[in-house]
Design a protein around this motif. Structure first.
Motif, mmCIF file in Angstrom:
data_model
loop_
_atom_site.group_PDB
_atom_site.id
_atom_site.type_symbol
_atom_site.label_atom_id
_atom_site.label_comp_id
_atom_site.label_asym_id
_atom_site.label_seq_id
_atom_site.Cartn_x
_atom_site.Cartn_y
_atom_site.Cartn_z
ATOM 1 N N ASP A 158 3.579 -37.765 -41.826
ATOM 2 C CA ASP A 158 3.791 -36.823 -40.727
ATOM 3 C C ASP A 158 3.063 -35.498 -40.979
ATOM 4 N N PHE A 173 0.951 -36.724 -46.439
ATOM 5 C CA PHE A 173 2.111 -37.435 -45.911
ATOM 6 C C PHE A 173 1.824 -38.003 -44.527
ATOM 7 N N ALA A 186 5.843 -31.570 -49.650
ATOM 8 C CA ALA A 186 4.440 -31.141 -49.719
ATOM 9 C C ALA A 186 4.320 -29.903 -50.594
ATOM 10 N N GLN A 246 11.334 -31.009 -41.319
ATOM 11 C CA GLN A 246 11.083 -32.306 -41.939
ATOM 12 C C GLN A 246 11.104 -32.148 -43.449
ATOM 13 N N THR A 279 4.378 -31.245 -54.165
ATOM 14 C CA THR A 279 3.130 -31.909 -54.563
ATOM 15 C C THR A 279 1.960 -30.944 -54.557
ATOM 16 N N ARG A 321 -6.276 -33.494 -41.196
ATOM 17 C CA ARG A 321 -7.380 -32.970 -42.003
ATOM 18 C C ARG A 321 -6.922 -31.793 -42.847
ATOM 19 N N THR A 342 9.424 -33.665 -45.551
ATOM 20 C CA THR A 342 8.100 -33.703 -46.178
ATOM 21 C C THR A 342 7.502 -32.310 -46.319
ATOM 22 N N LEU A 343 7.948 -31.349 -45.503
ATOM 23 C CA LEU A 343 7.441 -29.981 -45.663
ATOM 24 C C LEU A 343 7.840 -29.436 -47.026
ATOM 25 N N ILE A 381 8.619 -21.555 -48.255
ATOM 26 C CA ILE A 381 8.630 -22.545 -47.170
ATOM 27 C C ILE A 381 9.980 -22.582 -46.439
ATOM 28 N N MET A 436 -1.138 -34.703 -52.401
ATOM 29 C CA MET A 436 -0.524 -35.777 -51.627
ATOM 30 C C MET A 436 -0.629 -35.490 -50.132
ATOM 31 N N ALA A 480 3.076 -32.944 -42.558
ATOM 32 C CA ALA A 480 3.792 -31.926 -43.334
ATOM 33 C C ALA A 480 2.972 -30.652 -43.501
ATOM 34 N N VAL A 481 2.312 -30.249 -42.434
ATOM 35 C CA VAL A 481 1.601 -28.971 -42.443
ATOM 36 C C VAL A 481 2.618 -27.891 -42.086
ATOM 37 N N TRP A 482 2.713 -26.848 -42.904
ATOM 38 C CA TRP A 482 3.742 -25.835 -42.694
ATOM 39 C C TRP A 482 3.471 -25.035 -41.433
ATOM 40 N N PRO A 483 4.407 -25.053 -40.512
ATOM 41 C CA PRO A 483 4.157 -24.441 -39.203
ATOM 42 C C PRO A 483 4.107 -22.912 -39.238
ATOM 43 N N LEU A 537 10.918 -20.691 -42.743
ATOM 44 C CA LEU A 537 11.134 -21.615 -41.630
ATOM 45 C C LEU A 537 12.548 -21.500 -41.078
#
Lengths: 585, 406
Positions: free
Chosen positions: B110, B108, A491, A485, A494, B168, A487-488, A506, B106, B112-115, A510
């Motif tokens: 979805d 988001f 994020a 995604q 930000t 969270r 947004t990853l 990141i 910020m 956007a927590v890095w897996p 991934l």
């Protein structure tokens, strides 16, 4: 709320916000720079050879190199090629060869995929592994093995047939070529087809049956239409591969004087005797591009549409498996027969020949002659070591280059909203329609003309290989990036990470599975590839495949067999490794 | 809901005095594409957010609220305009501070927590990539994880967490470097209804305690009303109305705001006279009635009288002659658990009312509807048609009125 502890007063204030203005924004400009660089590299790699090919097709190169001083513009190459009856024979042969091979490959592959995925055939997992194992065996080696088994003079099977039934089969014929190419393409076809079957959510079929459709109705109105894009996609992908292939046409076609377009380009640009006719070869190359471009454009549209009906995401809902009843073991037997013909028999004959001082049938005398001298000779030869080192360099360098370029291209295509995207898309797609013989031809011409001293080295092969496989790599890395995604990445920004940090911390972690997968695939394809090293061959850039071809071509059957056995073991292991990592993803 | 709002307003008075502004947006414009494909997502909007406040951009999808937020974050580069965060100009005609140099956090939609990182690593990331060496990373990460109630799961992988837990983590990651501005991009809309309500309260509590200036983007009117100090209602790239939740709800500026926020019934009419006390008389489709009057409306205007279902009172027959009492018929009613949602016909105009369950009115009954003057407001009638056609059911009222009526 109990979770709300107080913010400790002693907490040191955060470092002052470092919102230092930068004169330019990294986001647009960073991307623009990257886009320009990637487009430039792709243009050089992809458009360069294409321009060279078209250019040289319009030049009289009988007096020298195309696009160099003294060469004249002319249509003569075209009139010569299209006035030659041989051209139409080669064209017709190519169509027959491709059509026949695909018919065999698809019939068997669809049958096997259906048996393994949708019926209760015994040992489905082992069958799967055995079916894809032959994909590790390069076509050059398969062709050599079948030549040893079925050549009209002393093929092993032919000797038996002659003794028992009084007839022989000639593998050096169009039928022989179709048979070997078709059988050899079953594993890759099977992988594509079974992925399509497996990827289809069975709830779609369940929905049809709960709507009152019978099994045949469900198959006809839901299953088949759902699978059509994937099947047609696989079909077109394989058409391109067959038209492009040089292994079978060289090993089995040349002795039988069955010339297809790819071997025509090879013979014209690297004739066994006389001067190369680069002009005519270029015209043949363009003819090949013409042959594959239409189905490829259709294919690209299909891929786009296939995305519209995504069938992935079925959550391990195993569809009902058809009960085969008494046919379970006959079905398994059929599968076993394929494995025998497609892999075991060719491999056994290679082993047999590799331990014989000279090639003859199986007899007590031959058993007494068994020797491992062939292996000793090969491994003590410096040329072999050099060739294997070159192969390793080729695979690794081509893999790294293609994947790096593919990753950047994919990222720009997926993430960028810029108008340059279509260009990247096109450039990354073009090598797909660019047959290996044509790439090899035009790249050799480029570095004959340009004062860049890589002609005759392994690096010109690396360059050609990276060009050839950047399309394949881009397809894999694009699907990898699409799954991440956006947004990853956002994020990361930000959170205070600069672009390079976002990549390092990141994106790259991934994307690692996609990288490994794409690299291994390109690596494997590169070390198996005969076309490009052969088209760019010189004494200093011999790789395993050209070394093998050289021995075979000169009649060193034992050495060729030894090399075949060694290479088969290496590539089958590498392919197994690849499937393993792919499955884990 | 009312109590929450009252509390917010009390808080304003307690802290008192003018606050500093933490965010200024001036003349922000964002245009996508060029030529015929040109689309103005944000059309010269301006607003300011006071320090420590919770400011909401509310509007339907495509109104430009997310684009505005992304411009503030630096994820989009606006076509023109200025943005100031704290004392720093981050966007102007000559300057564009990239996202990672802005003092923001910020969250988001979805998550956007890095897996590929654990919860701890996710939250530690902003501190670790910081250009200033942060010494007490572990302590700060654990403290913020404590705050969001995730400390016990710090070594988990995101794939082992539920949506609410991931959100969270995302919040902790946004807050860990104690940014001066927190940006929330529809953070609750991926959660299921129960969790959403719980997170709504928690998020607001955490924000209030950490006193971090927050911009919140949502299309959910109830989230906006419940959580915000101020709301800017956006439509087609512009801010239609800005104010406290109470102002937005009680005094909608136009029919769009009235219909987008809360449930409204609209009665067309002409404003006849206005009084000094903010009330006036309207000659409406259902009869002459006294209402509050929007400052934008003057005598003689075509107006819409807006009335909220909670303000509508049902009376037995025989009271028609009193002020703002009109004969009505119950079209049908829907049971909400806490009461009924009545669909009434008042002189051919559809009017909705939410009433307690113990009232005796049934389908097709005749009754008298009382529209108390202080519950009605006359706003200028726009050119658009806003009242739903009579007899249609706009949406399931259970979606629109959480918790039924109180």
């Amino acid at each position: 709320m109990t979770l709300l502890g107080d913010r400790p007063a002693a907490a040191a204030p955060p470092p002052p916000p470092a919102a230092r203005p930068s004169r330019r924004s990294w986001r647009p400009s960073g991307r623009v720079v990257l886009t320009v660089v990637v487009v430039a590299i792709l243009l050089y790699l992809v458009a360069g050879p294409l321009i060279m090919l078209v250019g040289s097709s319009f030049q009289d190169s009988s007096t020298g190199l195309p696009l160099s001083a003294g060469a004249e513009w002319t249509l003569e190459n075209y009139t010569r090629v299209f006035g030659n009856e041989q051209t139409y024979t080669a064209l017709g042969n190519t169509l027959i060869f491709a059509g026949g091979a695909l018919a065999i490959a698809f019939t068997l592959a669809v049958l096997f995929a259906w048996l393994i995925e949708r019926t209760d055939i015994p040992f489905p997992n082992a069958s799967f592994v055995l079916l894809v194992a032959p994909s590790g065996m390069p076509f050059l080696i398969v062709s050599i093995a079948w030549s040893l088994l079925l050549n009209p003079t002393n093929g092993l099977i032919n000797q038996l047939l002659d003794t028992w039934f009084g007839f022989t089969v000639n593998i050096y014929s169009m039928a022989g070529m179709i048979f070997v190419q078709g059988i050899g393409m079953v594993p890759i076809t099977f992988l594509l087809v079974s992925a399509a079957i497996k990827g289809m959510s069975s709830s779609l079929e369940d929905a049809a049956s709960t709507s009152g459709a019978t099994l045949p109705q469900t198959l006809r109105r839901v299953t088949v239409p759902m699978m059509t894009p994937a099947l047609l996609g696989a079909f077109v992908y394989l058409i391109v591969n067959v038209v492009d292939t040089l292994d079978v046409p060289l090993v089995l076609g040349l002795p039988g004087h069955e010339i297809v377009l790819s071997s025509q380009v090879y013979l014209t640009s690297r004739p066994p005797a006389g001067l190369p006719d680069y002009g005519a070869a270029s015209v043949y190359g363009i003819l090949m591009i013409g042959m594959v471009i239409v189905p490829l454009l259709v294919y690209n549209r299909l891929i786009g549409r296939a995305n519209a009906y995504t069938t992935i995401g079925s959550r391990a809902r195993h569809p009902k498996k058809l009960q085969l009843g008494i046919w379970r073991y006959p079905a398994l037997g059929l599968l076993g027969l394929y494995v025998l013909i497609g892999f075991v028999l060719p491999f056994l004959v290679l082993i047999w020949v590799s331990i014989q001082p000279f090639y003859e049938g199986i007899s007590q005398a031959a058993v007494d002659r068994i020797t491992f001298d062939g292996y000793r000779d090969i491994f003590s030869s410096g040329a072999v070591g050099e060739a294997f080192l070159n192969t390793l360099i080729l695979g690794a360098a081509a893999g790294i280059t293609a994947v790096a370029l593919a990753t950047l291209t994919s990222w720009l295509i997926v993430r960028s909203r810029s108008r340059a995207t279509w260009m990247l898309d096109l450039l990354a797609f073009m090598p797909h329609a660019f047959p290996g013989v044509a790439i090899g031809l035009s790249i050799s011409l480029i570095y004959l003309v340009l004062p860049i001293p890589i002609y005759g080295t392994i690096w010109i092969v690396v360059l050609a290989m990276a060009t050839q496989y950047v399309s394949l790599g881009t397809r894999l890395t694009t699907s990898g990036i699409v799954q991440i995604q956006e947004t990853l990445e956002k994020a990361g920004a930000t959170s205070g990470a600069a672009m390079r940090t976002v990549w390092r911390r990141i994106l790259v972690p991934l994307l690692r599975p996609a990288f490994v997968n794409a690299f291994l695939l390109v690596f494997l394809a590169s070390i198996q590839n005969l076309t490009l090293p052969l088209m760019l061959q010189s004494p200093d850039n011999t790789v395993a495949s050209t070394l093998l071809w050289g021995h075979w071509d000169r009649g060193n059957v034992t050495s060729a067999a030894v090399l075949s056995v060694v290479m088969t073991i290496i590539t089958v292991l590498a392919a197994g490794f690849l499937r393993n990592t792919t499955r884990k993803m | 809901m009312n109590e929450t709002r009252e509390a917010d307003e009390l808080e304003v008075e307690e802290t008192g005095g003018p606050r500093k502004h933490a965010i200024h947006v001036r003349g922000l414009e964002h245009v996508y594409g060029t030529g015929k494909k040109k689309f103005t997502a944000v059309d010269h909007i301006s607003f300011s957010v006071e320090e420590s406040r919770f400011y909401t951009l509310l509007g339907p999808s495509g109104c430009g609220k997310s684009t505005t937020l992304h411009c503030i974050a630096g994820l989009e580069r606006p076509t023109s305009g200025e943005i100031e965060l704290g004392d720093t100009v981050v966007v102007s005609s000559r300057r564009f501070v990239p996202t990672h140099r802005r003092d923001i956090g910020m969250v988001f939609q979805d998550y956007a927590v890095w897996p590929h990182m654990t919860v701890f690593e996710n939250v530690a990331f902003p501190l670790r990539v910081s250009r200033h060496k942060v010494r007490d990373v572990k302590e700060r990460v654990m403290r913020i994880l404590e705050t969001v109630g995730m400390a016990h799961l710090s070594q988990r992988r995101p794939s082992e967490l539920s949506g609410g837990q991931q959100q969270r983590v995302s919040l902790a990651r946004a807050l860990v470097r104690e940014p001066s501005v927190l940006l929330l991009d529809e953070p609750l809309s991926n959660l299921d209804a129960t969790l959403r309500e719980q997170m709504r309260a928690e998020l607001r509590q955490i924000q209030r305690r950490l006193k971090v200036t927050t911009i919140f983007v949502t299309h959910d009117q109830y989230e906006a009303l419940a959580m915000s100090n101020r709301i800017a209602v956006m439509r087609n790239g512009t801010i239609v109305q800005e104010g406290t939740p109470r102002e937005i709800y009680r005094e909608p500026k136009d029919a769009f705001v009235a219909s987008f926020i809360g449930v409204s019934s609209f009665i067309e009419g002409t404003l006849q006279t206005t009084d000094d006390d903010g009330f006036g008389w309207v000659d409406s489709n259902v009869g002459r009635m006294r209402t509050r009057v929007s400052p934008d409306a003057v005598a003689g205007d075509r107006v819409l009288v807006v009335v909220r279902p909670e303000g509508v009172v049902l009376q037995p027959l025989g009271t028609e002659s009193q002020e703002n009492h009109f004969p009505a018929v119950v079209d049908y009613r829907l049971y909400l658990g806490g009461g009924y949602d009545y669909r009434l016909q008042v002189g051919g105009v559809p009017v909705r009312a939410t009433r307690p369950a113990n009232e005796p009115y049934r389908n097709k009954d005749k009754a008298v509807v009382h529209l108390p003057a202080e519950e009605c407001i006359a706003i200028p009638a726009g050119e658009e048609q806003h009242a739903p056609p009579p007899g249609t059911i706009p949406e399931d009222p259970r979606d629109q009125v959480p918790g039924g009526l109180t």
